[in-house]
Design an enzyme around this catalytic site. Structure first.
Site, PDB file in Angstrom:
ATOM      1  N   ARG A  85      12.717  18.112 -11.429  1.00  0.00           N
ATOM      2  CA  ARG A  85      13.996  18.479 -10.817  1.00  0.00           C
ATOM      3  C   ARG A  85      14.666  19.611 -11.590  1.00  0.00           C
ATOM      4  NH1 ARG A  85      18.050  13.656  -9.880  1.00  0.00           N
ATOM      5  NH2 ARG A  85      18.458  14.004 -12.085  1.00  0.00           N
ATOM      6  N   LYS A 187      20.916  20.503  -9.711  1.00  0.00           N
ATOM      7  CA  LYS A 187      21.854  20.007 -10.727  1.00  0.00           C
ATOM      8  C   LYS A 187      22.372  21.197 -11.520  1.00  0.00           C
ATOM      9  CE  LYS A 187      22.015  15.515 -13.030  1.00  0.00           C
ATOM     10  NZ  LYS A 187      22.607  14.635 -12.003  1.00  0.00           N
ATOM     11  N   GLU A 223      27.758  12.434  -0.906  1.00  0.00           N
ATOM     12  CA  GLU A 223      27.728  11.979  -2.303  1.00  0.00           C
ATOM     13  C   GLU A 223      28.966  11.141  -2.620  1.00  0.00           C
ATOM     14  OE1 GLU A 223      25.530  12.854  -4.927  1.00  0.00           O
ATOM     15  OE2 GLU A 223      24.482  14.625  -4.168  1.00  0.00           O
TER      16      GLU A 223
HETATM   17  C1  LIG Z   1      22.646  13.459 -11.289  1.00  0.00           C
HETATM   18  C2  LIG Z   1      23.271  13.213  -9.957  1.00  0.00           C
HETATM   19  C3  LIG Z   1      22.959  12.094  -9.174  1.00  0.00           C
HETATM   20  C4  LIG Z   1      22.089  10.973  -9.672  1.00  0.00           C
HETATM   21  O1  LIG Z   1      20.777  11.349  -9.929  1.00  0.00           O
HETATM   22  P1  LIG Z   1      19.852  10.440 -10.854  1.00  0.00           P
HETATM   23  O2  LIG Z   1      18.569  11.164 -10.903  1.00  0.00           O
HETATM   24  O3  LIG Z   1      19.726   9.127 -10.170  1.00  0.00           O
HETATM   25  O4  LIG Z   1      20.539  10.324 -12.161  1.00  0.00           O
HETATM   26  C5  LIG Z   1      23.520  11.999  -7.900  1.00  0.00           C
HETATM   27  N1  LIG Z   1      24.363  12.936  -7.439  1.00  0.00           N
HETATM   28  C6  LIG Z   1      24.706  14.013  -8.169  1.00  0.00           C
HETATM   29  C7  LIG Z   1      25.648  15.007  -7.603  1.00  0.00           C
HETATM   30  C8  LIG Z   1      24.177  14.170  -9.445  1.00  0.00           C
HETATM   31  O5  LIG Z   1      24.522  15.226 -10.188  1.00  0.00           O
END
Ligand SMILES: *Cc1c(COP(=O)(O)O)cnc(C)c1O
Length: 345
Positions: A85, A187, A223
């Site tokens: 990712r 991210k 989200e």
């Molecule tokens: C990091 C994140 C998540 C959760 O992802 P994981 O891989 O389960 O930690 C969900 N939504 C957003 C906006 C994030 O930044």
């Protein structure tokens, strides 16, 4: 302030706060290549005032955890997924890839170097791991940087739920965290800068956090703060939204797998319309930090949708939570490839 050490640390009362554990992993990208990374002791980074990261936000991050098992070993949960990712985020921002195997190796190295900081089994605490990559150097034009730092630091963090699984009340935000065809599925820093004010407004109004809708039509859930959403129907379907502006949560895909394989639930990725929320008998938010947070209620304008009785998480969400956390702490068998043991010398 006196400096905390693993010897003086109060493991039972950890929150989510930065701790300088003394050792982090750093690698540097220059002249088209990464330097071999190594463990460094200084938390500070000195960079040019014209660094891309400071002006144009050329930076991405990851978040994962290391867990202490009953027998005192240390293990990681799916770090290879974070590696993949991170590179998808880097690609979107025209940053260099950090090879997957190096990423996973860096995580192992930094956790091993900070092994004393991994909280004891049974405290519900864990070691949070934060990889981050950012563009540096003297370029000031709106173009990708030609130098980068990749860093991985760690800090011990408490369980999300001090008194067990406590449902939170959320509110639909009028604002967006990401554009319909923007960077929502990466991210990258900009998404989180955009969420600061809506998050603050939700909390000021007494809610746990803001829920973001699809930025194109504002009719579907995307989200829950910085966590993904799922709902459970009375007939045992686990439903989660699908959209190009959602960050694909590793926790979420792990839950989908467990729901299907171990709980005989039917899993669906699709549209989650706000005005159809009453089809769910339970709902949750999920992510590395949130683990699984039960959603008590969602307020959408004048309408309040409720998913729990009083202060209790629902039975299906609870079972999924226990299965996931059991795997992470080594108490329940993990699906093939999900767990990596950290070698401590
Ligand atoms: C990091 C994140 C998540 C959760 O992802 P994981 O891989 O389960 O930690 C969900 N939504 C957003 C906006 C994030 O930044």
């Amino acid at each position: 302030m006196t400096k905390v050490t693993p010897e003086t640390m109060d493991w039972d009362n950890l929150g989510f706060a930065y701790v300088d554990t003394g050792k982090r992993y750093r690698a540097y990208y220059k002249d088209g290549a990464w330097s071999p990374g190594s463990i460094e002791t200084d938390k500070m980074v000195t960079i040019s005032e014209s660094s891309n990261v400071l002006h144009y936000g050329q930076t991405c991050f990851e978040g994962l955890k290391a867990y202490r098992t009953k027998d005192g070993a240390i293990q990681l949960f799916r770090p290879d997924e974070n590696a993949k990712r991170m590179n998808r985020s880097a690609e979107k921002l025209l940053m260099p890839a950090f090879p997957e195997e190096w990423f996973v190796e860096a995580v192992h190295q930094v956790v091993a170097a900070n092994a004393d900081w991994v909280p004891p089994y049974g405290t519900g605490a864990s070691l949070y791991i934060r990889p981050v990559m950012f563009g540096i150097g003297d370029g000031i034009g709106v173009v990708p940087a030609d130098e980068y730092i990749f860093s991985v630091f760690v800090m011990p963090v408490g369980p999300y739920f001090k008194g067990g699984l406590k449902p939170g009340n959320f509110v639909i935000s009028d604002y967006d965290r990401a554009a319909p065809r923007g960077t929502g599925s990466q991210k990258v820093a900009g998404n989180y800068a955009a969420s600061l004010q809506p998050g603050m407004l939700a909390k000021k109004a007494g809610y746990a956090d803001a829920i973001y809708l699809d930025p194109e039509t504002h009719s579907k859930i995307e989200e829950v703060g910085a966590a993904n959403f799922f709902g459970i129907t009375a007939d045992n379907h686990l439903v989660t939204p699908q959209s190009p502006s959602i960050l694909p949560s590793i926790t979420k895909y792990s839950i989908l797998h467990l729901a299907q394989e171990r709980f005989e639930m039917t899993v669906e990725e699709g549209d989650v319309y706000v005005d159809q929320l009453d089809r769910f008998v339970e709902a949750g938010a999920c992510g590395t930090a949130a683990v699984i947070t039960p959603i008590g209620s969602i307020t959408a304008g004048e309408t309040v949708y409720r998913f729990t009785e009083g202060d209790q998480a629902g039975p299906k969400l609870k079972a999924l939570y226990e299965e996931l956390v059991g795997i992470q702490y080594g108490d329940r068998p993990a699906p093939e490839g999900w767990i990596q043991k950290v070698e401590i010398s």
